[in-house]
Design an enzyme around this catalytic site. Structure first.
Site, PDB file in Angstrom:
ATOM      1  N   ASP A 128      -6.696  19.995  41.655  1.00 11.59           N
ATOM      2  CA  ASP A 128      -5.312  20.417  41.376  1.00 11.59           C
ATOM      3  C   ASP A 128      -4.818  19.904  40.028  1.00 11.59           C
ATOM      4  OD1 ASP A 128      -5.129  21.516  44.060  1.00 11.59           O
ATOM      5  OD2 ASP A 128      -4.904  19.452  44.738  1.00 11.59           O
ATOM      6  N   GLU A 129      -5.726  19.716  39.067  1.00 13.72           N
ATOM      7  CA  GLU A 129      -5.314  19.151  37.780  1.00 13.72           C
ATOM      8  C   GLU A 129      -4.780  20.198  36.808  1.00 13.72           C
ATOM      9  OE1 GLU A 129      -8.913  16.741  39.268  1.00 13.72           O
ATOM     10  OE2 GLU A 129      -8.514  18.862  38.887  1.00 13.72           O
ATOM     11  N   GLY A 130      -4.907  21.476  37.146  1.00 13.73           N
ATOM     12  CA  GLY A 130      -4.462  22.518  36.225  1.00 13.73           C
ATOM     13  C   GLY A 130      -5.600  23.135  35.432  1.00 13.73           C
ATOM     14  N   LYS A 131      -6.800  23.116  36.015  1.00 11.00           N
ATOM     15  CA  LYS A 131      -7.979  23.632  35.308  1.00 11.00           C
ATOM     16  C   LYS A 131      -7.868  25.119  35.009  1.00 11.00           C
ATOM     17  CE  LYS A 131     -10.608  22.093  38.662  1.00 11.00           C
ATOM     18  NZ  LYS A 131      -9.608  21.295  39.401  1.00 11.00           N
TER      19      LYS A 131
ATOM     20  N   HIS B  64      -6.905  28.090  41.835  1.00 13.37           N
ATOM     21  CA  HIS B  64      -6.483  27.990  40.448  1.00 13.37           C
ATOM     22  C   HIS B  64      -5.296  28.911  40.209  1.00 13.37           C
ATOM     23  CE1 HIS B  64     -10.731  26.554  39.027  1.00 13.37           C
ATOM     24  NE2 HIS B  64     -10.078  25.665  39.736  1.00 13.37           N
ATOM     25  N   THR B  65      -4.222  28.363  39.657  1.00 11.42           N
ATOM     26  CA  THR B  65      -3.021  29.148  39.382  1.00 11.42           C
ATOM     27  C   THR B  65      -2.891  29.374  37.885  1.00 11.42           C
ATOM     28  OG1 THR B  65      -1.921  28.183  41.305  1.00 11.42           O
ATOM     29  CG2 THR B  65      -0.531  29.267  39.686  1.00 11.42           C
TER      30      THR B  65
ATOM     31  N   THR C 196      -4.381  26.758  47.838  1.00 13.19           N
ATOM     32  CA  THR C 196      -5.195  27.353  48.900  1.00 13.19           C
ATOM     33  C   THR C 196      -4.574  27.175  50.272  1.00 13.19           C
ATOM     34  OG1 THR C 196      -7.211  27.035  47.603  1.00 13.19           O
ATOM     35  CG2 THR C 196      -7.486  27.305  49.980  1.00 13.19           C
ATOM     36  N   THR C 197      -4.058  25.961  50.558  1.00 11.67           N
ATOM     37  CA  THR C 197      -3.598  25.653  51.917  1.00 11.67           C
ATOM     38  C   THR C 197      -2.093  25.591  52.060  1.00 11.67           C
ATOM     39  OG1 THR C 197      -3.643  23.267  51.496  1.00 11.67           O
ATOM     40  CG2 THR C 197      -5.686  24.281  52.305  1.00 11.67           C
TER      41      THR C 197
ATOM     42  N   SER D 176       1.402  19.879  51.234  1.00 10.30           N
ATOM     43  CA  SER D 176       2.007  19.021  50.218  1.00 10.30           C
ATOM     44  C   SER D 176       0.955  18.068  49.661  1.00 10.30           C
ATOM     45  CB  SER D 176       3.153  18.207  50.812  1.00 10.30           C
ATOM     46  OG  SER D 176       4.216  19.040  51.189  1.00 10.30           O
TER      47      SER D 176
ATOM     48  N   THR E  56       2.069  21.498  28.378  1.00 13.07           N
ATOM     49  CA  THR E  56       3.479  21.133  28.539  1.00 13.07           C
ATOM     50  C   THR E  56       4.259  22.102  29.428  1.00 13.07           C
ATOM     51  OG1 THR E  56       3.988  22.275  26.455  1.00 13.07           O
ATOM     52  CG2 THR E  56       3.561  19.903  26.332  1.00 13.07           C
TER      53      THR E  56
END
EC number: 6.3.4.4
Length: 459
Positions: free
Chosen positions: A19-22, A47-48, A328-329, A332, A442
């Site tokens: 969930d690091e923003g890859k 991935h978002t 995905t799930t 939180s 950012t």
């Protein structure tokens, strides 16, 4: 930007618990690449991407699919749910994205079949029923599919091309897994979910239902099945730039993570070679993606975890401003301070060339920030994350305190435009971890990125 070097390949890996923003960074870097490769995991990844204000969530297809003309590859290290793949393809096609002519799938990918998800859920339920802490799996069947692979009984994509062979192997696999599922049912710890009902009869997963669906998928998959290893090596020889897209994160790696609270595959950079079929000499730059703070989904130790459900606390600020819910799930994410000692471990096992710090903007408005630079473990001071969940659970963080900033960093694209305290925070991360910062994100938007060293131009 600097001109890209021809025939250069970059590996993108998560350095924390996923969930690091890859996804955003892979999409951004794909501007300089001709091919993007997934090399491990399955549709448990999420991935978002946000492009021109439009949000797209991908779970299995490489993030480069959002760049027209870029080829996307699913390597042999990925476990493939054909059903979920076609759900994702259809969703992208409805949005006007061309997928099928650009997607290549390794014939060596193990298949995730309906009973794998049932086994996954049953085991988690049994752990809870027996009083053990749950691993925190997504329940998508990833672990059981990898188990079949390692046990040398998996059905692979290539088996779909041979119906008789597929049928014989499926019967053997069903005999084994139906026996296991029945034992869970009889224990009272598990009930079949609604998703499995179409495949059930008399309390068993039925051969005909699974086989017929697989044969339908086989016809749809045929144009996309390829010798991905050969195609990647040929593309490199022709001068293409390739991007290897990791899923999850280093601390979820089955060998190097917080075992047993890990995923079932190797998430580290070295697996980009094994999971796609290229030699390690073709991996030229390893970019580690790390949030400006830490998050974790599911169970397992988390040394810098904060109280993230209480309003007015730094953890609550991270959770709400950072919108920390799993792609995905929907679960939180637990939130905590940045852990530089953890990042040292990630840098070591991945051989990081540079860092990309994401979600810096989430920290806007916090008066002070804490940076974990080591731990106290059983009376001893250490400066790197230890191996093993039990030892990590006993670690007491050693913090440095830095001043926060009130000015907004959202959308900043030049390093010198960041608040002075934000720059000091980033510089201290680079100092403690001994890894240079190459990029800073950012906001979720593709273009809100600060470039310090372009991975495709670095010598």
């Amino acid at each position: 930007m600097q001109a890209a070097i021809k025939g250069r390949n970059v590996v993108v890996v998560g350095t924390q618990w996923g969930d690091e923003g890859k996804g955003k960074l892979v999409d951004w870097l794909t501007e300089s690449a001709q091919g993007v490769v997934r090399f491990q995991g399955g549709h448990n990844a999420g991935h978002t991407l946000v492009i021109n204000g439009v949000k797209t969530a991908l779970h299995l297809i490489p993030s480069g699919i959002m760049r027209p003309g870029v080829k996307c590859y699913i390597g042999n290290g990925v476990v493939l749910s054909a059903a979920k793949l076609f759900e994702e393809i259809e969703g992208l096609e409805k949005a006007g994205v061309e997928v099928r002519s650009r997607l290549r799938i390794s014939e060596a990918c193990p298949l995730i079949l309906p009973f794998h998800a049932a086994l996954d859920v049953a085991r988690e339920a049994a752990r809870e029923h027996g009083g053990s802490e749950k691993i925190g799996t997504t329940g998508r069947g990833i672990g059981p599919a990898y188990e079949d692979k390692v046990a040398r009984r998996a059905l692979r994509v290539q088996d779909l091309k041979h119906p008789e062979r597929f049928a014989a192997k499926l019967k053997e696999l069903l005999a084994l897994h139906n026996h296991v599922l029945k034992s869970f049912l009889h224990s009272g710890s598990f009930q079949f979910g609604s998703a499995l009902q179409p495949y059930l009869k008399d309390g068993e997963v039925q051969f005909d239902a699974v086989y017929q669906e697989a044969m339908r998928h086989a016809e749809l998959l045929k144009p996309m099945i390829a010798d991905v290893s050969r195609e990647l090596n040929e593309a490199h020889k022709a001068g293409a730039n390739l991007l290897f897209e990791g899923a999850q994160g280093t601390l979820l790696d089955v060998d190097h993570g917080t075992y047993p609270y890990v995923t079932s595959s190797n998430c580290v950079a070295g697996n980009a070679a094994a999971g796609s079929g290229v030699g390690p000499g073709l991996l030229h730059y390893v970019l580690g993606i790390t949030k400006a703070y830490c998050t974790r989904v599911g169970g397992g130790p988390f040394p810098t975890e904060l109280e993230w459900e209480k309003p007015g606390t730094p953890g609550y600020h991270m959770s709400t401003i950072g919108a920390e819910k799993g792609v995905t799930t929907g679960r939180s994410r637990r939130c905590g301070w940045f852990d530089a000692a953890l990042l040292k471990r990630s840098a070591q096992v991945n051989g990081l060339t540079g860092l990309c710090i994401t979600k810096l903007d989430v920290l806007d408005g916090l008066e002070e920030l804490k940076l974990c630079v080591g731990y106290e473990l059983d009376g001893e001071r250490i400066d790197i994350l230890p191996m093993g969940a039990e030892e990590i659970a006993r670690c007491v963080p050693v913090y440095e305190t830095l001043a926060g900033w009130s000015d907004s960093t959202v959308g900043v694209t030049q390093y010198d435009s960041l608040p002075a305290n934000a720059r000091r925070y980033l510089e201290r991360i680079a100092e403690v971890t001994a890894v240079p910062i190459a990029m800073i994100s950012t906001s979720p938007d593709r273009d809100h990125t600060i470039m310090m060293q372009h991975p495709y131009a670095a010598q």
